[in-house]
Design a protein around this motif. Structure first.
Motif, PDB file in Angstrom:
ATOM      1  N   PRO A  69       1.677  14.635  -5.870  1.00 13.43           N
ATOM      2  CA  PRO A  69       1.021  14.376  -4.880  1.00 13.43           C
ATOM      3  C   PRO A  69       1.262  14.332  -3.603  1.00 13.43           C
ATOM      4  N   LYS A  70       0.857  15.507  -2.641  1.00 16.79           N
ATOM      5  CA  LYS A  70       1.237  15.488  -1.426  1.00 16.79           C
ATOM      6  C   LYS A  70       0.089  14.159  -0.513  1.00 16.79           C
ATOM      7  N   ILE A  71       1.132  13.434   0.297  1.00 13.46           N
ATOM      8  CA  ILE A  71       0.342  12.529   0.820  1.00 13.46           C
ATOM      9  C   ILE A  71       0.464  13.147   2.329  1.00 13.46           C
ATOM     10  N   ALA A  72      -0.284  12.939   2.791  1.00  9.60           N
ATOM     11  CA  ALA A  72      -1.031  12.828   4.334  1.00  9.60           C
ATOM     12  C   ALA A  72      -1.361  11.663   5.241  1.00  9.60           C
ATOM     13  N   GLN A 126      -6.558   1.543  16.770  1.00  6.83           N
ATOM     14  CA  GLN A 126      -6.596   1.983  15.836  1.00  6.83           C
ATOM     15  C   GLN A 126      -7.209   1.827  14.413  1.00  6.83           C
ATOM     16  N   ALA A 127      -6.657   3.235  13.661  1.00 10.06           N
ATOM     17  CA  ALA A 127      -7.420   3.710  12.349  1.00 10.06           C
ATOM     18  C   ALA A 127      -6.419   3.527  11.030  1.00 10.06           C
ATOM     19  N   SER A 128      -5.619   3.733  10.606  1.00  7.32           N
ATOM     20  CA  SER A 128      -4.888   4.501   9.885  1.00  7.32           C
ATOM     21  C   SER A 128      -5.355   4.313   8.699  1.00  7.32           C
ATOM     22  N   LEU A 129      -5.246   6.780   8.076  1.00  4.75           N
ATOM     23  CA  LEU A 129      -5.517   7.368   7.331  1.00  4.75           C
ATOM     24  C   LEU A 129      -5.081   7.913   6.825  1.00  4.75           C
ATOM     25  N   CYS A 130      -5.345   7.664   5.508  1.00  4.19           N
ATOM     26  CA  CYS A 130      -4.498   8.113   4.126  1.00  4.19           C
ATOM     27  C   CYS A 130      -4.913   9.071   3.128  1.00  4.19           C
ATOM     28  N   SER A 131      -4.301   9.980   2.631  1.00  5.09           N
ATOM     29  CA  SER A 131      -5.052  11.244   2.474  1.00  5.09           C
ATOM     30  C   SER A 131      -4.186  11.221   0.469  1.00  5.09           C
ATOM     31  N   VAL A 132      -4.245  11.641  -0.344  1.00  4.15           N
ATOM     32  CA  VAL A 132      -3.490  11.340  -1.512  1.00  4.15           C
ATOM     33  C   VAL A 132      -4.528  13.062  -2.155  1.00  4.15           C
ATOM     34  N   PRO A 178      -7.595   8.062 -12.762  1.00  3.57           N
ATOM     35  CA  PRO A 178      -8.953   6.849 -12.566  1.00  3.57           C
ATOM     36  C   PRO A 178      -7.723   5.104 -12.529  1.00  3.57           C
ATOM     37  N   GLU A 179      -6.493   5.075 -13.513  1.00  2.00           N
ATOM     38  CA  GLU A 179      -6.068   4.172 -14.205  1.00  2.00           C
ATOM     39  C   GLU A 179      -5.286   3.759 -12.763  1.00  2.00           C
ATOM     40  N   ARG A 180      -4.641   4.759 -11.970  1.00  2.00           N
ATOM     41  CA  ARG A 180      -3.657   4.318 -10.615  1.00  2.00           C
ATOM     42  C   ARG A 180      -5.139   4.563  -9.526  1.00  2.00           C
ATOM     43  N   ILE A 181      -6.107   4.936  -9.515  1.00  2.00           N
ATOM     44  CA  ILE A 181      -7.068   4.160  -8.610  1.00  2.00           C
ATOM     45  C   ILE A 181      -7.692   3.344  -8.452  1.00  2.00           C
ATOM     46  N   CYS A 182      -7.565   2.952  -9.555  1.00  2.00           N
ATOM     47  CA  CYS A 182      -7.879   1.396  -9.751  1.00  2.00           C
ATOM     48  C   CYS A 182      -7.063  -0.156  -9.892  1.00  2.00           C
ATOM     49  N   VAL A 183      -6.339   0.384  -9.604  1.00  2.00           N
ATOM     50  CA  VAL A 183      -4.627  -0.046  -8.912  1.00  2.00           C
ATOM     51  C   VAL A 183      -4.762  -0.456  -7.688  1.00  2.00           C
ATOM     52  N   LEU A 184      -5.027   0.726  -6.803  1.00  2.00           N
ATOM     53  CA  LEU A 184      -5.076   1.038  -5.698  1.00  2.00           C
ATOM     54  C   LEU A 184      -6.445   0.537  -4.855  1.00  2.00           C
ATOM     55  N   LEU A 185      -7.654   0.560  -5.751  1.00  2.00           N
ATOM     56  CA  LEU A 185      -8.738  -0.719  -5.553  1.00  2.00           C
ATOM     57  C   LEU A 185      -8.724  -1.820  -5.542  1.00  2.00           C
ATOM     58  N   LEU A 237       0.847  -1.125   0.276  1.00  2.00           N
ATOM     59  CA  LEU A 237      -0.168   0.041   0.248  1.00  2.00           C
ATOM     60  C   LEU A 237       0.661   1.308   0.055  1.00  2.00           C
ATOM     61  N   LYS A 238       1.806   1.629   0.667  1.00  2.00           N
ATOM     62  CA  LYS A 238       2.630   2.389   1.102  1.00  2.00           C
ATOM     63  C   LYS A 238       3.183   2.704  -0.377  1.00  2.00           C
ATOM     64  N   ASP A 239       4.122   1.826  -1.492  1.00  2.00           N
ATOM     65  CA  ASP A 239       4.404   2.074  -2.176  1.00  2.00           C
ATOM     66  C   ASP A 239       3.284   2.737  -3.567  1.00  2.00           C
ATOM     67  N   LEU A 240       1.974   1.535  -3.593  1.00  2.00           N
ATOM     68  CA  LEU A 240       1.184   2.378  -4.160  1.00  2.00           C
ATOM     69  C   LEU A 240       1.018   3.948  -3.214  1.00  2.00           C
ATOM     70  N   VAL A 241       0.786   4.434  -2.729  1.00  2.00           N
ATOM     71  CA  VAL A 241       0.226   5.763  -2.577  1.00  2.00           C
ATOM     72  C   VAL A 241       1.465   6.693  -3.254  1.00  2.00           C
ATOM     73  N   MET A 242       3.126   6.038  -2.364  1.00  2.00           N
ATOM     74  CA  MET A 242       4.244   6.590  -3.488  1.00  2.00           C
ATOM     75  C   MET A 242       4.084   7.175  -4.600  1.00  2.00           C
ATOM     76  N   GLY A 243       3.833   5.848  -6.340  1.00  2.00           N
ATOM     77  CA  GLY A 243       4.021   5.745  -7.120  1.00  2.00           C
ATOM     78  C   GLY A 243       2.511   7.005  -7.952  1.00  2.00           C
ATOM     79  N   PHE A 244       1.559   6.579  -6.950  1.00  2.00           N
ATOM     80  CA  PHE A 244       0.615   7.716  -7.892  1.00  2.00           C
ATOM     81  C   PHE A 244       0.984   8.658  -9.137  1.00  2.00           C
ATOM     82  N   GLY A 245       2.244   8.875  -8.867  1.00  2.00           N
ATOM     83  CA  GLY A 245       3.388   9.961  -9.791  1.00  2.00           C
ATOM     84  C   GLY A 245       3.013  10.892 -10.006  1.00  2.00           C
TER      85      GLY A 245
END
Length: 363
Positions: A207-210, A275-281, A287-294, A56-64
Motif C-alpha cells: 500500500p502507498k502511505i501519505a 497542528q493535526a496529523s493526517l495519514c492516508s493508506v 477489513p481485518e487490518r482496518i479493525c486492528v487500526l480502529l 500507529l506507525k507500525d500498524l500503518v506500515m504493516g497493512f500487508g
C-alpha cells in the motif's frame, strides 16, 4: 429536453449517522468494518498531534501486501486446489481490476467463499448460469448478477452443479480478468499466493502511505451526545462529514475572496488546533487490518490527550459489485460507498455511512 433535465439532476446520495460506545455489548462497529470487504483508501486525522506514535506507525506500515495477477482465467478461482488452499483456510479476497461496474463484466470473491459475478446480458446468456437481473438495470434488463457458493460447490466435485459451472468457465465462455488478490490468515506465509499463481506473472504490491502535518487547522467543535449538533454549541455529524471531505482533499478552507476553486470553510462553532496529523493508506486493504487500526485509535485516549476526538475514514472501490456484505453496488454518477468513525475521548463514537444512487441503504 427530458435528457437534458436528467443530466442536470443531482444524483441521490444517502448518509446514515448513528452514535454508540465501543464498550456497549450491542455496538456493531466491528461488524460494519468486517463486512465492508473492498477498501481502496483508509485515512485518519488526529488533532493536536505532530508525530504519530510508534504503535500507529507500525500498524500503518504493516497493512500487508496485496497481489496483482494479469489475465487470470476465472476457472482458476473455482478449482478444488484453490478453494482448499485459500478459501477454506482463511479470508480470501479477489476483485477485478480496471473494470467499470456499469459497462464491463466484473467479479468479486468474498471472504465467506461467495463468488459474485456482475455480467452484461450477452455474457450472462453465453455462460448459461442461473442468476438474477441487476436491480439497477433500468426498464430493460441488460445486466445480471450470478452468485456461486464455492464452499458448497467444492463439497462434491462430481455433482452436476460443479461440472456445469466448470464447463461454463473453461469451455462455453472462458473469461479472463486482471485481478487484485489478498489473503488473510494468522501465521500464513505471504509467499503462498505468489508461488500458487507464479505461472501467471503475479506481482506483489505494498500500500502507498501519505503522512502530513497541518499547522493551525481550524476544526469543528463536536460533542459526542449531540449527533445533530446544536447552534453555537456544537457542529452536527453532517457538517463534520463535509468538512472531512475538504480536509482529506487538501482543499483551501480559508474562504478568501480571491479563491475561485472553493468557497467552503470550517463550520461553526470551531477552534484552531496547533497542528493535526493526517495519514492516508491506499491499496487493496483488508477489513481485518482496518479493525486492528480502529482498535488502536480507540486506545489512543488511554493516556490523557489534548485532542477531544479523532477520525477514521474508509473508502470502498467504486467499481466493486458489492458494498456491504452481499448488497449489490452500482456506479451511476459516483460509485461511492464509504464510512467514517469519529472516536471521542470517552469511547463514544459516531458512525457515518454513505452510498450513492445505485446502492441499498447501508446496514
Amino acid at each position: 429536453m427530458a435528457t437534458l433535465r436528467r443530466l442536470r439532476e443531482v444524483p441521490r446520495h444517502l448518509l446514515v449517522c448513528e452514535k454508540s460506545n465501543f464498550g456497549h455489548d450491542k455496538s456493531r462497529h466491528r461488524h460494519l468494518v468486517e463486512t465492508h470487504y473492498y477498501n481502496y483508501r483508509v485515512s485518519f486525522l488526529i488533532p493536536e498531534c505532530g508525530v504519530l506514535s510508534k504503535e500507529l506507525k507500525d500498524l500503518v506500515m504493516g497493512f500487508g501486501p496485496y497481489y496483482f495477477v494479469k489475465g487470470l482465467p476465472l476457472y482458476e478461482l473455482i478449482t478444488h486446489e484453490f478453494i482448499n488452499t485459500f478459501v477454506k483456510k482463511g479470508s480470501c479476497y479477489a476483485l477485478t481490476y480496471n473494470t467499470n461496474i456499469d459497462e464491463d463484466n466484473t467479479v468479486a470473491l468474498l471472504p465467506n467463499g461467495k463468488l459474485i459475478l456482475s455480467l452484461d446480458k450477452d455474457t450472462y446468456e453465453e455462460t448459461g448460469l442461473q442468476g438474477r437481473p441487476s436491480q439497477y438495470s433500468g426498464r430493460k434488463t441488460m445486466r445480471f448478477i450470478v452468485s456461486i457458493d464455492l464452499m458448497d460447490l467444492s463439497s462434491n466435485l462430481d455433482s452436476k452443479k460443479y461440472k456445469r459451472v466448470s464447463w461454463a468457465f473453461k469451455e462455453k465462455k472462458p473469461l479472463k480478468f486482471d485481478f487484485l488478490l489478498a489473503w488473510h490468515q494468522t501465521g500464513a506465509e505471504g509467499s503462498t499466493m505468489m508461488s500458487y499463481f507464479s505461472g501467471y506473472g503475479i506481482q506483489e504490491h505494498q500500500p502507498k502511505i501519505a503522512l502530513s502535518t497541518t499547522p493551525d487547522l481550524r476544526c469543528p467543535v463536536l460533542r459526542s451526545g449531540l449527533l445533530g449538533g446544536e447552534p453555537e454549541a456544537a457542529c452536527s455529524a453532517h457538517e463534520l462529514f463535509d468538512w472531512l471531505g475538504a480536509v482529506f482533499s487538501h482543499a483551501d478552507l480559508n474562504n478568501e475572496p480571491y479563491n475561485f476553486v472553493s468557497t467552503y470553510c470550517c463550520p461553526q462553532p470551531s477552534s484552531v488546533v496547533a497542528q493535526a496529523s493526517l495519514c492516508s493508506v491506499t491499496g487493496f486493504l483488508l477489513p481485518e487490518r482496518i479493525c486492528v487500526l480502529l482498535e488502536q485509535l480507540c486506545r489512543y485516549f488511554d493516556e490523557p490527550k489534548l485532542a477531544p476526538w479523532v477520525t477514521l475514514s474508509v473508502q470502498g472501490f467504486a467499481d466493486s459489485p458489492v458494498s456491504w456484505r452481499e448488497s449489490e453496488h452500482g456506479f451511476q454518477k459516483g460509485g461511492e460507498h464509504l464510512y467514517n468513525f469519529v472516536i471521542f475521548n470517552n469511547r463514544d463514537y459516531w458512525l457515518q455511512m454513505a452510498v450513492g444512487a445505485d446502492d441499498d441503504c447501508p446496514p
